[in-house]
Write a protein that holds these residues in place. Structure first.
Motif, PDB file in Angstrom:
ATOM      1  N   MET A   2       0.810  -1.209   0.000  1.00 58.06           N
ATOM      2  CA  MET A   2       0.000   0.000   0.000  1.00 58.06           C
ATOM      3  C   MET A   2       0.851   1.271   0.000  1.00 58.06           C
ATOM      4  O   MET A   2       0.311   2.374   0.135  1.00 58.06           O
ATOM      5  CB  MET A   2      -0.950  -0.015   1.204  1.00 58.06           C
ATOM      6  N   MET A   3       2.169   1.100  -0.143  1.00 57.54           N
ATOM      7  CA  MET A   3       3.069   2.259  -0.223  1.00 57.54           C
ATOM      8  C   MET A   3       3.412   2.639  -1.654  1.00 57.54           C
ATOM      9  O   MET A   3       3.910   3.742  -1.897  1.00 57.54           O
ATOM     10  CB  MET A   3       4.375   1.964   0.531  1.00 57.54           C
ATOM     11  N   GLN A   4       3.163   1.744  -2.586  1.00 62.11           N
ATOM     12  CA  GLN A   4       3.656   1.954  -3.947  1.00 62.11           C
ATOM     13  C   GLN A   4       2.988   3.125  -4.645  1.00 62.11           C
ATOM     14  O   GLN A   4       3.581   3.761  -5.529  1.00 62.11           O
ATOM     15  CB  GLN A   4       3.479   0.676  -4.773  1.00 62.11           C
ATOM     16  N   SER A   5       1.759   3.461  -4.267  1.00 58.23           N
ATOM     17  CA  SER A   5       1.081   4.590  -4.899  1.00 58.23           C
ATOM     18  C   SER A   5       1.818   5.899  -4.687  1.00 58.23           C
ATOM     19  O   SER A   5       1.641   6.858  -5.441  1.00 58.23           O
ATOM     20  CB  SER A   5      -0.343   4.727  -4.353  1.00 58.23           C
ATOM     21  N   SER A   6       2.661   5.950  -3.647  1.00 55.64           N
ATOM     22  CA  SER A   6       3.379   7.191  -3.365  1.00 55.64           C
ATOM     23  C   SER A   6       4.356   7.550  -4.474  1.00 55.64           C
ATOM     24  O   SER A   6       4.708   8.723  -4.625  1.00 55.64           O
ATOM     25  CB  SER A   6       4.122   7.086  -2.026  1.00 55.64           C
ATOM     26  N   VAL A   7       4.798   6.573  -5.271  1.00 56.60           N
ATOM     27  CA  VAL A   7       5.704   6.912  -6.380  1.00 56.60           C
ATOM     28  C   VAL A   7       4.936   7.606  -7.501  1.00 56.60           C
ATOM     29  O   VAL A   7       5.534   8.270  -8.350  1.00 56.60           O
ATOM     30  CB  VAL A   7       6.442   5.671  -6.933  1.00 56.60           C
ATOM     31  N   ILE A   8       3.625   7.460  -7.517  1.00 55.06           N
ATOM     32  CA  ILE A   8       2.798   8.081  -8.555  1.00 55.06           C
ATOM     33  C   ILE A   8       2.324   9.459  -8.121  1.00 55.06           C
ATOM     34  O   ILE A   8       2.463  10.442  -8.850  1.00 55.06           O
ATOM     35  CB  ILE A   8       1.586   7.188  -8.893  1.00 55.06           C
ATOM     36  N   VAL A   9       1.762   9.563  -6.906  1.00 54.62           N
ATOM     37  CA  VAL A   9       1.118  10.816  -6.504  1.00 54.62           C
ATOM     38  C   VAL A   9       1.864  11.553  -5.396  1.00 54.62           C
ATOM     39  O   VAL A   9       1.639  12.750  -5.203  1.00 54.62           O
ATOM     40  CB  VAL A   9      -0.342  10.564  -6.061  1.00 54.62           C
ATOM     41  N   GLY A  10       2.720  10.877  -4.646  1.00 51.25           N
ATOM     42  CA  GLY A  10       3.421  11.538  -3.553  1.00 51.25           C
ATOM     43  C   GLY A  10       2.562  11.656  -2.302  1.00 51.25           C
ATOM     44  O   GLY A  10       1.341  11.443  -2.327  1.00 51.25           O
ATOM     45  N   LEU A  11       3.197  11.992  -1.196  1.00 49.61           N
ATOM     46  CA  LEU A  11       2.510  12.040   0.093  1.00 49.61           C
ATOM     47  C   LEU A  11       1.431  13.115   0.141  1.00 49.61           C
ATOM     48  O   LEU A  11       0.350  12.891   0.691  1.00 49.61           O
ATOM     49  CB  LEU A  11       3.530  12.270   1.210  1.00 49.61           C
ATOM     50  N   LEU A  12       1.686  14.306  -0.423  1.00 45.18           N
ATOM     51  CA  LEU A  12       0.720  15.390  -0.314  1.00 45.18           C
ATOM     52  C   LEU A  12      -0.609  15.038  -0.977  1.00 45.18           C
ATOM     53  O   LEU A  12      -1.684  15.295  -0.425  1.00 45.18           O
ATOM     54  CB  LEU A  12       1.303  16.670  -0.924  1.00 45.18           C
TER      55      LEU A  12
END
Length: 529
Positions: free
Chosen positions: A173-183
């Protein structure tokens, strides 16, 4: 029965409304490490929506006054979230209780009270474009998106425990951060968590369910696909992490200095386990060396004697710089690179200092009031003007991050292309066996994913680990364990884009949820008109 309960929540006022908001904020904090019970967010945020439904100023008045009831709700929600999520900061003041025990209430309640104003802003912004049905869910996502963005940089920033982390408890569930970032993840997480509030609405239930299902499938599905197709090559240097678990009370005890150094040296010189090669790089934690190295040649000699030929030590230490004349020396929180001959071959100073931990904001005023930093040095620590990578062995560079520098995603992206790994040294012994070290570790773990770089994390008492570029733990030491980690580093992975693109995507996501919220807001205004 549920509808009656919702109606009662909406109609709450006074201390009952504030108290429930506080409790929901506290409940939401259990979605964070070490609990990771993210299901509670599906309760806390819908209740927040219903509380905001009833947060109206029936007396009318100015636009600001009309937003105050919503701001109060948001503040109490934030106060509960940050008190229960950050209470462990007070533990650091017990290390020198004689001097700092008086400040424990400020750490436990004062900091959360300040941070809660960001969530007051979130609620007020949401209420400004509030409407019935699904529109208010997107309004809340917009408000929290803006608030978390502001929290990332105002007064040097403190984005600890951003809401988006609750949606990323495990690597898949962390991989989406490479697409959209934390913000952007902060925005989307609030939209998903708050959507069950549509139970009280007569419309948009199907649309809301479709949005939640689509986002969850995209979030988890992308993670499954990315991890199932991940190819990791372990072709980097062999490293050793040393975790000695030195108690914080001993770290600055002059009589214990030599014993501390000897413990590090003995653990460094231990033979690797069967089947593992000797490390090329040794990593000690933040401020591991209890000496000013440039003033203590015997410490450098002892380090050289413990290192095998060709080995390099990366260690945290305090660096002193003497300007000359009558000026006081400057002190830096530093990572040194030391070769097997005992020579310092490189150094990187900490850029982002901890307010009240390493320096005093508004120093000229607060020092007169008797307020000093917890790590007390003459004048406090100085900050480096820029971040730099360190070439540790030929052709292999690392991006050094000291302590909580690892919680700021935007501060490392410009160096990411020049580094082959992230090295995060820290000392969480200040906080004991509390949620703090686990929260710190999770945020560092996300930086590895966002940057596509392996991470070596050396912590005095844990959690030390080697993390691959997908956020998966290769090896780790538990909190308060004493030991070493021997591992070979994997190579970096290619990312679709960097942090600059994440800023654009955050703006796009924020604009989209704003458009949806405003569309429903205007529709509701036309109906009233």
């Amino acid at each position: 029965m549920i509808r009656r309960l919702i109606d009662r929540i909406v109609l709450l006022s006074g201390w009952r409304r504030s108290g429930l908001a506080f409790l929901m904020g506290a409940l939401a904090s259990f979605a964070l490490p070490p609990y990771d019970f993210f299901a509670v967010a599906f309760i806390a945020f819908p209740v927040l929506v219903w509380l905001l439904d009833g947060a109206v100023d029936n007396a009318g008045g100015s636009p600001v006054r009309r937003l105050l009831p919503a701001a109060y709700v948001g503040w109490w929600f934030g106060f509960g979230y940050f008190v229960f999520g950050l209470w462990w900061i007070g533990n650091a003041l017990l290390v020198d209780a004689a001097n700092f025990a008086w400040a424990i209430p400020l750490a436990i309640f004062g900091l959360p009270a300040f941070l809660a104003f960001f969530y007051a802003v979130a609620a007020a912004l949401a209420r400004l474009i509030w409407s019935e049905g699904i529109g208010r869910i997107f309004a809340l996502g917009f408000g929290f998106g803006v608030a978390e963005w502001l929290r990332s940089f105002i007064m040097t920033g403190f984005p600890w425990n951003a809401i988006g982390y609750a949606a990323m408890p495990v690597p898949v569930m962390m991989q989406s951060s490479v697409i959209v970032g934390l913000l952007a993840m902060n925005v989307l997480a609030v939209v998903v968590f708050a959507m069950p509030a549509l139970y009280s609405a007569r419309q948009n239930r199907i649309a809301g369910a479709a949005v939640v299902i689509a986002l969850i499938i995209a979030h988890v599905g992308f993670g499954v696909i990315r991890l199932s197709t991940a190819e990791i090559k372990f072709d980097g240097p062999h490293i050793r992490i040393v975790q000695p678990s030195i108690s914080q009370e001993l770290k600055w005890d002059a009589e214990a200095r030599r014993g501390i150094l000897d413990k590090y040296l003995a653990m460094t010189a231990e033979k690797p386990e069967d089947g593992k090669l000797k490390a090329q790089i040794i990593i000690w934690p933040e401020t591991a060396v209890p000496y000013i190295l440039t003033k203590t040649p015997e410490a450098l000699k002892a380090i050289a004697d413990a290192l095998a030929d060709g080995q390099t030590l990366l260690t945290g230490a305090i660096r002193m710089e003497e300007p000359g004349g009558a000026d006081e020396p400057l002190y830096y929180n530093t990572i040194y690179a030391i070769d097997s001959a005992g020579q310092i071959t490189g150094a990187a100073d900490k850029v982002h200092l901890v307010p009240f931990g390493e320096y005093v904001p508004l120093e000229s005023i607060l020092r007169k009031m008797g307020i000093s930093e917890v790590v007390e040095l003459p004048g406090g620590f100085s900050a480096a003007s820029m971040r730099r990578s360190l070439e540790v062995v030929s052709g292999f560079s690392v991006l050094p991050l000291i302590c909580y520098e690892a919680i700021f995603p935007g501060e490392m992206s410009y160096q990411g292309a020049a580094a082959d790994a992230i090295v995060n040294v820290t000392n969480d012994a200040w906080y004991g066996d509390t949620p703090g070290p686990y929260q710190h570790f999770r945020q560092a773990q996300l930086r590895a994913v966002e940057q596509g770089l392996p991470m070596v994390r050396a912590a005095n008492n844990g959690l030390s680990a080697v993390i691959d570029p997908y956020g998966r733990i290769i090896d780790a030491l538990a909190l308060d364990a004493v030991g070493v980690i021997d591992a070979q580093l994997p190579s970096r992975v290619r990312l679709p884009w960097g942090e600059a693109a994440h800023q654009i995507q955050f703006a796009v996501v924020l604009l989209l949820v704003l458009i949806v919220a405003v569309r429903y807001f205007l529709r509701s205004r036309r109906r009233v008109g």
